[in-house]
Write a protein that holds these residues in place. Sequence first.
Motif, PDB file in Angstrom:
ATOM      1  N   THR A  73     -29.050 -26.204  -4.160  1.00 36.03           N
ATOM      2  CA  THR A  73     -29.895 -24.915  -4.124  1.00 36.03           C
ATOM      3  C   THR A  73     -28.983 -23.962  -3.239  1.00 36.03           C
ATOM      4  O   THR A  73     -28.946 -22.854  -3.711  1.00 36.03           O
ATOM      5  CB  THR A  73     -31.056 -25.237  -2.955  1.00 36.03           C
ATOM      6  OG1 THR A  73     -31.899 -26.172  -3.773  1.00 36.03           O
ATOM      7  CG2 THR A  73     -31.603 -23.843  -2.515  1.00 36.03           C
ATOM      8  N   LYS A  76     -26.375 -22.443  -5.881  1.00 33.78           N
ATOM      9  CA  LYS A  76     -26.784 -21.579  -6.548  1.00 33.78           C
ATOM     10  C   LYS A  76     -27.060 -20.151  -6.081  1.00 33.78           C
ATOM     11  O   LYS A  76     -26.934 -19.185  -6.741  1.00 33.78           O
ATOM     12  CB  LYS A  76     -28.357 -22.280  -7.102  1.00 33.78           C
ATOM     13  CG  LYS A  76     -28.090 -23.278  -8.427  1.00 33.78           C
ATOM     14  CD  LYS A  76     -29.443 -23.715  -8.744  1.00 33.78           C
ATOM     15  CE  LYS A  76     -29.374 -24.738  -9.712  1.00 33.78           C
ATOM     16  NZ  LYS A  76     -30.689 -25.089 -10.226  1.00 33.78           N
ATOM     17  N   ARG A  77     -27.685 -20.099  -4.659  1.00 35.68           N
ATOM     18  CA  ARG A  77     -27.742 -19.186  -3.923  1.00 35.68           C
ATOM     19  C   ARG A  77     -26.417 -18.359  -3.981  1.00 35.68           C
ATOM     20  O   ARG A  77     -26.379 -16.924  -3.936  1.00 35.68           O
ATOM     21  CB  ARG A  77     -28.330 -19.388  -2.530  1.00 35.68           C
ATOM     22  CG  ARG A  77     -28.656 -18.200  -1.848  1.00 35.68           C
ATOM     23  CD  ARG A  77     -29.353 -18.627  -0.339  1.00 35.68           C
ATOM     24  NE  ARG A  77     -28.052 -19.089   0.526  1.00 35.68           N
ATOM     25  CZ  ARG A  77     -28.143 -20.225   0.972  1.00 35.68           C
ATOM     26  NH1 ARG A  77     -29.157 -21.143   0.302  1.00 35.68           N
ATOM     27  NH2 ARG A  77     -26.933 -20.671   1.603  1.00 35.68           N
ATOM     28  N   ARG A  78     -25.514 -19.090  -3.694  1.00 36.72           N
ATOM     29  CA  ARG A  78     -24.041 -18.328  -3.362  1.00 36.72           C
ATOM     30  C   ARG A  78     -23.541 -17.791  -4.530  1.00 36.72           C
ATOM     31  O   ARG A  78     -23.113 -16.650  -4.585  1.00 36.72           O
ATOM     32  CB  ARG A  78     -22.987 -19.379  -2.639  1.00 36.72           C
ATOM     33  CG  ARG A  78     -22.978 -19.824  -1.582  1.00 36.72           C
ATOM     34  CD  ARG A  78     -22.383 -20.822  -0.995  1.00 36.72           C
ATOM     35  NE  ARG A  78     -22.793 -21.242   0.273  1.00 36.72           N
ATOM     36  CZ  ARG A  78     -22.064 -20.728   1.494  1.00 36.72           C
ATOM     37  NH1 ARG A  78     -21.170 -19.791   1.440  1.00 36.72           N
ATOM     38  NH2 ARG A  78     -22.549 -21.248   2.817  1.00 36.72           N
ATOM     39  N   VAL A  79     -23.964 -18.425  -5.898  1.00 36.67           N
ATOM     40  CA  VAL A  79     -23.497 -17.711  -6.990  1.00 36.67           C
ATOM     41  C   VAL A  79     -24.434 -16.510  -7.484  1.00 36.67           C
ATOM     42  O   VAL A  79     -23.893 -15.480  -7.787  1.00 36.67           O
ATOM     43  CB  VAL A  79     -23.868 -18.832  -8.295  1.00 36.67           C
ATOM     44  CG1 VAL A  79     -23.650 -18.161  -9.801  1.00 36.67           C
ATOM     45  CG2 VAL A  79     -22.803 -19.991  -8.235  1.00 36.67           C
ATOM     46  N   ALA A  80     -25.740 -16.697  -7.183  1.00 38.16           N
ATOM     47  CA  ALA A  80     -26.547 -15.462  -7.231  1.00 38.16           C
ATOM     48  C   ALA A  80     -26.038 -14.329  -6.605  1.00 38.16           C
ATOM     49  O   ALA A  80     -26.536 -13.178  -6.901  1.00 38.16           O
ATOM     50  CB  ALA A  80     -28.044 -15.863  -7.066  1.00 38.16           C
ATOM     51  N   GLU A  81     -25.604 -14.500  -5.346  1.00 42.95           N
ATOM     52  CA  GLU A  81     -25.452 -13.454  -4.462  1.00 42.95           C
ATOM     53  C   GLU A  81     -23.832 -12.943  -4.506  1.00 42.95           C
ATOM     54  O   GLU A  81     -23.581 -11.951  -3.829  1.00 42.95           O
ATOM     55  CB  GLU A  81     -25.623 -14.006  -2.886  1.00 42.95           C
ATOM     56  CG  GLU A  81     -27.271 -14.305  -2.764  1.00 42.95           C
ATOM     57  CD  GLU A  81     -27.427 -14.696  -1.228  1.00 42.95           C
ATOM     58  OE1 GLU A  81     -26.488 -15.316  -0.372  1.00 42.95           O
ATOM     59  OE2 GLU A  81     -28.616 -15.056  -0.918  1.00 42.95           O
ATOM     60  N   GLU A  83     -20.781 -10.939  -4.965  1.00 35.55           N
ATOM     61  CA  GLU A  83     -20.760  -9.489  -5.352  1.00 35.55           C
ATOM     62  C   GLU A  83     -19.375  -9.045  -5.539  1.00 35.55           C
ATOM     63  O   GLU A  83     -19.014  -8.151  -5.651  1.00 35.55           O
ATOM     64  CB  GLU A  83     -21.391  -8.775  -4.298  1.00 35.55           C
ATOM     65  CG  GLU A  83     -22.787  -9.141  -4.131  1.00 35.55           C
ATOM     66  CD  GLU A  83     -23.667  -8.062  -3.041  1.00 35.55           C
ATOM     67  OE1 GLU A  83     -22.771  -7.363  -2.101  1.00 35.55           O
ATOM     68  OE2 GLU A  83     -24.764  -7.860  -3.184  1.00 35.55           O
ATOM     69  N   SER A 140     -17.546 -21.879 -11.644  1.00 30.89           N
ATOM     70  CA  SER A 140     -16.805 -20.964 -10.755  1.00 30.89           C
ATOM     71  C   SER A 140     -15.293 -21.028 -10.700  1.00 30.89           C
ATOM     72  O   SER A 140     -14.491 -20.153 -10.619  1.00 30.89           O
ATOM     73  CB  SER A 140     -17.418 -21.035  -9.372  1.00 30.89           C
ATOM     74  OG  SER A 140     -19.001 -20.822  -9.523  1.00 30.89           O
TER      75      SER A 140
END
Length: 201
Positions: A73, A76-81, A83, A140
Amino acid sequence: MSSGASRTDAPTRREQILKEAARLFAERGFHGVGVDEIGAAVGISGPGLYRHFAGKDAMLAELLVGISGQLLTGGKRRVAEAEHGPEALLDSLIEGHIDFAVDDRDLITLHDRELDRLRDSDRKLVRSLQRQYVELWVESLRKVYPQLAEPQARVAVHAVFGLLNSTPHLSRPGSLPGRAVTARLLHKLARGAFAAAAAPE
Protein backbone atom coordinates in the motif's frame (compact mmCIF):
# COMPACT_ATOMS: atom_id res chain seq x y z
CA MET A 1 3.36 -0.82 14.47
CA SER A 2 5.38 1.84 12.82
CA SER A 3 4.49 0.91 9.25
CA GLY A 4 0.78 1.33 9.93
CA ALA A 5 -0.83 4.24 11.73
CA SER A 6 0.85 7.61 11.92
CA ARG A 7 3.70 7.68 14.41
CA THR A 8 1.97 10.54 16.19
CA ASP A 9 -1.15 8.45 16.87
CA ALA A 10 -1.38 6.65 20.21
CA PRO A 11 -1.31 2.91 19.50
CA THR A 12 -4.52 0.98 20.09
CA ARG A 13 -4.51 -1.93 22.50
CA ARG A 14 -4.59 -4.27 19.50
CA GLU A 15 -1.50 -2.56 18.04
CA GLN A 16 0.25 -2.77 21.40
CA ILE A 17 -0.44 -6.50 21.54
CA LEU A 18 0.91 -7.01 18.02
CA LYS A 19 4.04 -4.98 18.73
CA GLU A 20 4.86 -6.96 21.85
CA ALA A 21 4.01 -10.26 20.18
CA ALA A 22 6.39 -9.43 17.33
CA ARG A 23 9.16 -8.53 19.78
CA LEU A 24 8.73 -11.67 21.85
CA PHE A 25 8.33 -14.00 18.85
CA ALA A 26 11.50 -12.51 17.32
CA GLU A 27 13.45 -12.88 20.56
CA ARG A 28 12.35 -16.38 21.57
CA GLY A 29 10.62 -17.98 18.61
CA PHE A 30 6.92 -18.53 18.11
CA HIS A 31 6.78 -21.67 20.29
CA GLY A 32 8.94 -20.11 22.99
CA VAL A 33 6.31 -17.51 23.91
CA GLY A 34 3.03 -18.06 25.73
CA VAL A 35 -0.14 -16.03 25.55
CA ASP A 36 0.31 -15.11 29.23
CA GLU A 37 3.70 -13.53 28.47
CA ILE A 38 2.28 -11.44 25.66
CA GLY A 39 -0.54 -10.32 27.91
CA ALA A 40 1.87 -9.41 30.72
CA ALA A 41 3.90 -7.29 28.28
CA VAL A 42 0.85 -5.10 27.60
CA GLY A 43 -0.59 -5.21 31.10
CA ILE A 44 -3.57 -7.52 30.58
CA SER A 45 -4.23 -11.14 31.51
CA GLY A 46 -3.45 -13.82 28.98
CA PRO A 47 -7.11 -14.76 28.60
CA GLY A 48 -7.87 -11.07 28.02
CA LEU A 49 -5.96 -11.33 24.75
CA TYR A 50 -8.71 -13.53 23.37
CA ARG A 51 -10.98 -10.51 23.21
CA HIS A 52 -8.62 -9.22 20.49
CA PHE A 53 -7.21 -12.36 18.85
CA ALA A 54 -8.24 -15.99 18.57
CA GLY A 55 -4.73 -17.02 19.60
CA LYS A 56 -1.03 -16.83 18.76
CA ASP A 57 -1.59 -18.15 15.24
CA ALA A 58 -3.95 -15.25 14.53
CA MET A 59 -1.40 -12.75 15.85
CA LEU A 60 1.33 -14.21 13.65
CA ALA A 61 -0.91 -14.12 10.59
CA GLU A 62 -1.94 -10.53 11.20
CA LEU A 63 1.67 -9.47 11.69
CA LEU A 64 3.00 -11.08 8.52
CA VAL A 65 0.04 -10.48 6.24
CA GLY A 66 -0.30 -6.99 7.70
CA ILE A 67 3.25 -5.83 7.04
CA SER A 68 3.23 -7.24 3.50
CA GLY A 69 0.01 -5.34 2.81
CA GLN A 70 1.34 -2.15 4.38
CA LEU A 71 4.51 -2.22 2.29
CA LEU A 72 2.51 -2.72 -0.90
CA THR A 73 0.00 0.00 0.00
CA GLY A 74 2.80 2.40 0.88
CA GLY A 75 4.62 1.63 -2.35
CA LYS A 76 1.49 2.19 -4.43
CA ARG A 77 0.90 5.49 -2.65
CA ARG A 78 4.43 6.66 -3.42
CA VAL A 79 3.96 5.75 -7.09
CA ALA A 80 0.63 7.58 -7.22
CA GLU A 81 2.07 10.68 -5.56
CA ALA A 82 5.29 10.77 -7.62
CA GLU A 83 5.67 14.20 -9.21
CA HIS A 84 9.39 14.63 -9.84
CA GLY A 85 10.32 11.84 -12.20
CA PRO A 86 11.61 8.26 -12.02
CA GLU A 87 14.76 9.02 -10.02
CA ALA A 88 12.79 10.71 -7.25
CA LEU A 89 10.26 7.85 -7.23
CA LEU A 90 13.00 5.25 -6.84
CA ASP A 91 14.50 7.27 -3.99
CA SER A 92 11.05 7.48 -2.38
CA LEU A 93 10.52 3.71 -2.61
CA ILE A 94 13.94 3.12 -1.07
CA GLU A 95 13.17 5.55 1.76
CA GLY A 96 9.88 3.82 2.49
CA HIS A 97 11.50 0.41 2.69
CA ILE A 98 14.30 1.75 4.87
CA ASP A 99 11.70 3.06 7.33
CA PHE A 100 10.40 -0.49 7.61
CA ALA A 101 13.85 -2.10 7.74
CA VAL A 102 15.10 0.19 10.50
CA ASP A 103 11.94 0.53 12.58
CA ASP A 104 10.34 -2.93 12.24
CA ARG A 105 13.32 -5.25 12.48
CA ASP A 106 11.38 -7.74 14.59
CA LEU A 107 9.03 -8.32 11.66
CA ILE A 108 11.94 -9.14 9.35
CA THR A 109 13.16 -11.74 11.83
CA LEU A 110 9.64 -13.07 12.23
CA HIS A 111 9.14 -13.40 8.49
CA ASP A 112 12.43 -15.25 8.03
CA ARG A 113 11.78 -17.70 10.87
CA GLU A 114 8.04 -18.19 11.08
CA LEU A 115 6.45 -17.71 7.63
CA ASP A 116 6.05 -21.46 7.17
CA ARG A 117 3.90 -21.62 10.31
CA LEU A 118 1.09 -19.70 8.63
CA ARG A 119 -1.92 -21.47 7.20
CA ASP A 120 -1.57 -22.14 3.47
CA SER A 121 -4.09 -19.43 2.62
CA ASP A 122 -2.30 -16.80 4.71
CA ARG A 123 1.11 -17.80 3.39
CA LYS A 124 -0.14 -17.59 -0.20
CA LEU A 125 -1.57 -14.15 0.54
CA VAL A 126 1.77 -12.96 1.92
CA ARG A 127 3.56 -14.26 -1.17
CA SER A 128 1.03 -12.61 -3.48
CA LEU A 129 1.39 -9.24 -1.75
CA GLN A 130 5.17 -9.54 -1.85
CA ARG A 131 5.18 -10.36 -5.58
CA GLN A 132 3.10 -7.28 -6.29
CA TYR A 133 5.48 -5.17 -4.21
CA VAL A 134 8.49 -6.54 -6.11
CA GLU A 135 6.86 -5.86 -9.48
CA LEU A 136 6.11 -2.28 -8.45
CA TRP A 137 9.83 -1.80 -7.75
CA VAL A 138 10.87 -3.56 -10.96
CA GLU A 139 8.70 -1.24 -13.04
CA SER A 140 10.04 1.83 -11.23
CA LEU A 141 13.65 0.66 -11.48
CA ARG A 142 13.41 0.08 -15.23
CA LYS A 143 12.19 3.64 -15.73
CA VAL A 144 15.49 4.82 -14.25
CA TYR A 145 17.60 2.14 -15.93
CA PRO A 146 15.76 1.12 -19.13
CA GLN A 147 18.79 -0.91 -20.21
CA LEU A 148 17.98 -3.40 -17.44
CA ALA A 149 15.95 -6.31 -18.79
CA GLU A 150 13.03 -7.33 -16.58
CA PRO A 151 14.66 -10.52 -15.21
CA GLN A 152 17.84 -8.64 -14.28
CA ALA A 153 15.81 -5.85 -12.69
CA ARG A 154 13.93 -8.39 -10.61
CA VAL A 155 17.18 -9.95 -9.39
CA ALA A 156 18.49 -6.49 -8.50
CA VAL A 157 15.33 -5.64 -6.54
CA HIS A 158 15.50 -8.88 -4.54
CA ALA A 159 19.19 -8.28 -3.85
CA VAL A 160 18.50 -4.75 -2.57
CA PHE A 161 15.71 -6.07 -0.36
CA GLY A 162 18.22 -8.51 1.09
CA LEU A 163 20.63 -5.66 1.73
CA LEU A 164 18.03 -3.43 3.37
CA ASN A 165 16.50 -6.28 5.35
CA SER A 166 19.86 -7.12 6.92
CA THR A 167 19.13 -4.72 9.79
CA PRO A 168 18.15 -7.42 12.36
CA HIS A 169 21.79 -8.54 12.26
CA LEU A 170 22.76 -5.08 13.55
CA SER A 171 20.68 -5.31 16.71
CA ARG A 172 23.57 -5.44 19.21
CA PRO A 173 23.59 -2.40 21.50
CA GLY A 174 25.67 0.29 19.86
CA SER A 175 25.91 -1.57 16.55
CA LEU A 176 23.80 1.01 14.69
CA PRO A 177 25.39 4.44 14.19
CA GLY A 178 22.08 6.23 14.75
CA ARG A 179 18.88 6.09 12.76
CA ALA A 180 19.56 8.99 10.40
CA VAL A 181 23.10 7.86 9.62
CA THR A 182 21.96 4.26 9.14
CA ALA A 183 19.15 5.34 6.81
CA ARG A 184 21.50 7.46 4.69
CA LEU A 185 24.03 4.65 4.44
CA LEU A 186 21.40 2.08 3.47
CA HIS A 187 20.03 4.45 0.85
CA LYS A 188 23.49 5.02 -0.61
CA LEU A 189 24.13 1.26 -0.72
CA ALA A 190 20.79 0.56 -2.41
CA ARG A 191 21.34 3.16 -5.11
CA GLY A 192 24.89 1.91 -5.60
CA ALA A 193 23.67 -1.66 -6.03
CA PHE A 194 21.10 -0.61 -8.62
CA ALA A 195 23.67 1.46 -10.51
CA ALA A 196 26.09 -1.47 -10.51
CA ALA A 197 23.40 -3.81 -11.81
CA ALA A 198 22.70 -1.44 -14.70
CA ALA A 199 26.36 -0.78 -15.58
CA PRO A 200 27.76 -2.34 -18.77
CA GLU A 201 29.54 -5.62 -18.17
